[in-house]
Write a protein that holds these residues in place. Structure first.
Motif, PDB file in Angstrom:
ATOM      1  N   VAL A 173      39.823 -22.278 -16.768  1.00 26.10           N
ATOM      2  CA  VAL A 173      38.794 -22.953 -16.093  1.00 26.10           C
ATOM      3  C   VAL A 173      38.614 -22.144 -14.787  1.00 26.10           C
ATOM      4  O   VAL A 173      39.689 -22.551 -14.010  1.00 26.10           O
ATOM      5  CB  VAL A 173      38.554 -24.410 -16.198  1.00 26.10           C
ATOM      6  N   LYS A 178      30.889 -20.286 -12.208  1.00 22.71           N
ATOM      7  CA  LYS A 178      30.108 -21.654 -12.291  1.00 22.71           C
ATOM      8  C   LYS A 178      28.913 -21.694 -13.068  1.00 22.71           C
ATOM      9  O   LYS A 178      28.225 -20.654 -13.024  1.00 22.71           O
ATOM     10  CB  LYS A 178      30.052 -22.480 -11.060  1.00 22.71           C
ATOM     11  N   TYR A 194      31.991 -28.074 -22.908  1.00 22.97           N
ATOM     12  CA  TYR A 194      33.640 -27.953 -23.696  1.00 22.97           C
ATOM     13  C   TYR A 194      33.560 -26.257 -23.605  1.00 22.97           C
ATOM     14  O   TYR A 194      34.746 -25.782 -23.415  1.00 22.97           O
ATOM     15  CB  TYR A 194      33.969 -28.953 -24.471  1.00 22.97           C
ATOM     16  N   MET A 197      33.680 -24.212 -20.860  1.00 22.17           N
ATOM     17  CA  MET A 197      34.944 -24.320 -20.103  1.00 22.17           C
ATOM     18  C   MET A 197      35.948 -23.441 -20.938  1.00 22.17           C
ATOM     19  O   MET A 197      36.845 -22.979 -19.918  1.00 22.17           O
ATOM     20  CB  MET A 197      35.366 -25.666 -19.690  1.00 22.17           C
ATOM     21  N   GLN A 202      33.572 -22.860 -14.718  1.00 24.58           N
ATOM     22  CA  GLN A 202      33.721 -24.204 -14.148  1.00 24.58           C
ATOM     23  C   GLN A 202      32.245 -24.514 -14.291  1.00 24.58           C
ATOM     24  O   GLN A 202      31.270 -24.184 -13.756  1.00 24.58           O
ATOM     25  CB  GLN A 202      34.243 -23.994 -12.927  1.00 24.58           C
ATOM     26  N   THR A 230      36.215 -33.550 -17.770  1.00 27.40           N
ATOM     27  CA  THR A 230      37.269 -33.447 -16.854  1.00 27.40           C
ATOM     28  C   THR A 230      38.600 -33.083 -17.570  1.00 27.40           C
ATOM     29  O   THR A 230      39.749 -32.640 -16.730  1.00 27.40           O
ATOM     30  CB  THR A 230      37.413 -34.321 -15.833  1.00 27.40           C
ATOM     31  N   TYR A 232      39.536 -31.226 -19.547  1.00 24.39           N
ATOM     32  CA  TYR A 232      39.976 -29.965 -19.779  1.00 24.39           C
ATOM     33  C   TYR A 232      39.648 -29.125 -18.693  1.00 24.39           C
ATOM     34  O   TYR A 232      39.749 -27.942 -18.891  1.00 24.39           O
ATOM     35  CB  TYR A 232      38.819 -29.554 -20.948  1.00 24.39           C
ATOM     36  N   GLY A 233      39.509 -29.546 -17.242  1.00 22.90           N
ATOM     37  CA  GLY A 233      39.077 -28.943 -16.035  1.00 22.90           C
ATOM     38  C   GLY A 233      39.540 -29.812 -15.055  1.00 22.90           C
ATOM     39  O   GLY A 233      40.549 -30.658 -15.130  1.00 22.90           O
TER      40      GLY A 233
END
Length: 399
Positions: A173, A178, A194, A197, A202, A230, A232-233
């Motif tokens: 990520v 973005k 998801y 990402m 991001q 969050t 996952y990042g």
């Protein structure tokens, strides 16, 4: 003797050629961020590999964290020893004896350090003999072993691994820029976030909130979904747009069949303004071809007219069952189905156009100036930073 490292393997990142370094550095940063709660953990890189130094920590909770980090194709617990044949024998035997339900094994040696005195094939035989002599009722099977013990003899040391734990794959990520996720609160949009990402994107999120028709619980539901992502990042900024006045005016002034189309065009315009302010280069939606009236090919063509920003649609060809399965896997499903309405479900035309035309949408919009209401909605945006650590920071007046 014990497992003291976790070996991290890359997937498609390894194909990035001259750009691979920036992907690896970002992956290292993301791992360090996820493991910040574990003191003394270190993440180090060597040529073609990355290692987590456990420094006495229980590896299981660390592995669980790493399972949710994009860019990790697989990982293995590893024992680091000196480049000494006897030390390698000891570590390989430890790996075999500490494995469960093993009747057959195989040894695979990779000699990266060509100064090591024993060639790879000969070392396979040396280790195989040692393991057979020091165990009972375990045999060699080079084709379908229960356990494969891998030995990498590198310049600085040798690493011995056995089991392989799958990661999420994808790209780290933050390596693909973005995108602004249109987060409605339903099943689809969190899954779209998801999957974006997973391609290294991001995300920030935008949500259109229409109180009193949509409740504070509906708003909290969206923040909860963002918080689940969050995992996952890193933290996610959620831009809450006060949409009531503009939405009411659209459904009061526009023809019933086109109201939904024009509402979504307004959403796109506002979202693009947020992108400009936040230096975001694309939009991401949970649109799924043919699922509802606003997601037909003709609807998307008409809605897209108002922005030249690229729109990422990860779910566009999936069926609903696939989307629901992913939402269950990533932990958003139970939140998504909570019965709190969003602005797209409270104002539903009786007969929305499934094949709206651009020229008609433009004609209807030309008869009513929505600029002031759009500016008012943008000025009233509330931005909330959501993180995995139960902290929320509000920023007002960013627009």
């Amino acid at each position: 003797m014990q497992y003291d490292h976790i070996l991290i393997r890359y997937g498609e990142m390894a194909l990035k050629g001259k750009n691979i370094k920036q992907f690896i550095i970002r992956l290292q940063e993301n791992i360090q961020h996820k493991l910040a709660a574990f003191p003394n953990i270190k993440v180090k890189r060597t040529q073609g590999r990355m290692f987590i130094l456990l420094n006495g920590h229980d590896p299981e909770p660390i592995i669980e964290k790493c399972k949710n980090i994009f860019g990790i194709q697989s990982m293995s617990l590893a024992i680091k020893v000196e480049n000494d044949p006897d030390k390698i024998k000891e570590a390989a035997l430890y790996a075999l004896k500490n494995a469960t339900n093993v009747n057959t094994f195989k040894v695979s040696v990779k000699r990266i350090n060509k100064d090591f005195p024993i060639a790879s094939q000969e070392m396979n035989q040396v280790l195989g003999r040692h393991l057979l002599i020091n165990t009972n009722e375990i045999k060699v099977d080079v084709h379908h072993p229960d356990l494969e013990i891998k030995v990498e003899i590198r310049l600085e040391a040798a690493y011995i691994t056995s089991s392989v734990i799958q990661g999420l794959g994808g790209l780290p990520v933050g390596t693909s820029g973005k995108s602004l996720l249109l987060l409605s609160g339903g099943i689809d949009s969190p899954v779209a976030g998801y999957l974006a990402m997973k391609r290294g994107v991001q995300i920030e999120a935008i949500h259109f909130h229409s109180p009193p028709f949509t409740s504070e619980r509906a708003k909290q539901k969206v923040l909860d979904l963002a918080k689940q992502l969050t995992k996952y990042g890193k933290s996610i900024q959620v831009h809450i747009v006060p949409f009531t006045k503009l939405q009411q005016e659209i459904f009061r002034e526009m023809p019933d069949g086109y109201a939904m189309t024009i509402m979504r065009r307004m959403m796109m315009r506002i979202s693009e303004r947020v992108c400009v302010n936040q230096e975001i280069l694309s939009l991401t939606t949970g649109e799924n071809l043919g699922q509802v009236a606003s997601q037909t090919m003709q609807s998307m063509n008409t809605i897209n007219e108002v922005t030249n920003y690229p729109i990422i649609r990860p779910l566009i060809t999936m069926d609903k069952t696939e989307i629901i399965n992913i939402s269950r896997e990533i932990g958003t499903y139970d939140t998504s189905i909570l019965p709190y309405e969003d602005c797209c479900t409270i104002f539903v035309p009786k007969s929305p156009k499934t094949k709206p035309k651009r020229e008609k949408a433009n004609l209807f919009e030309s008869k009513k100036d929505f600029t002031k209401l759009m500016d008012e909605a943008i000025a009233g945006i509330e931005t909330i930073k959501v993180s995995a650590r139960d902290t929320e920071t509000k920023f007002d007046g960013l627009f």
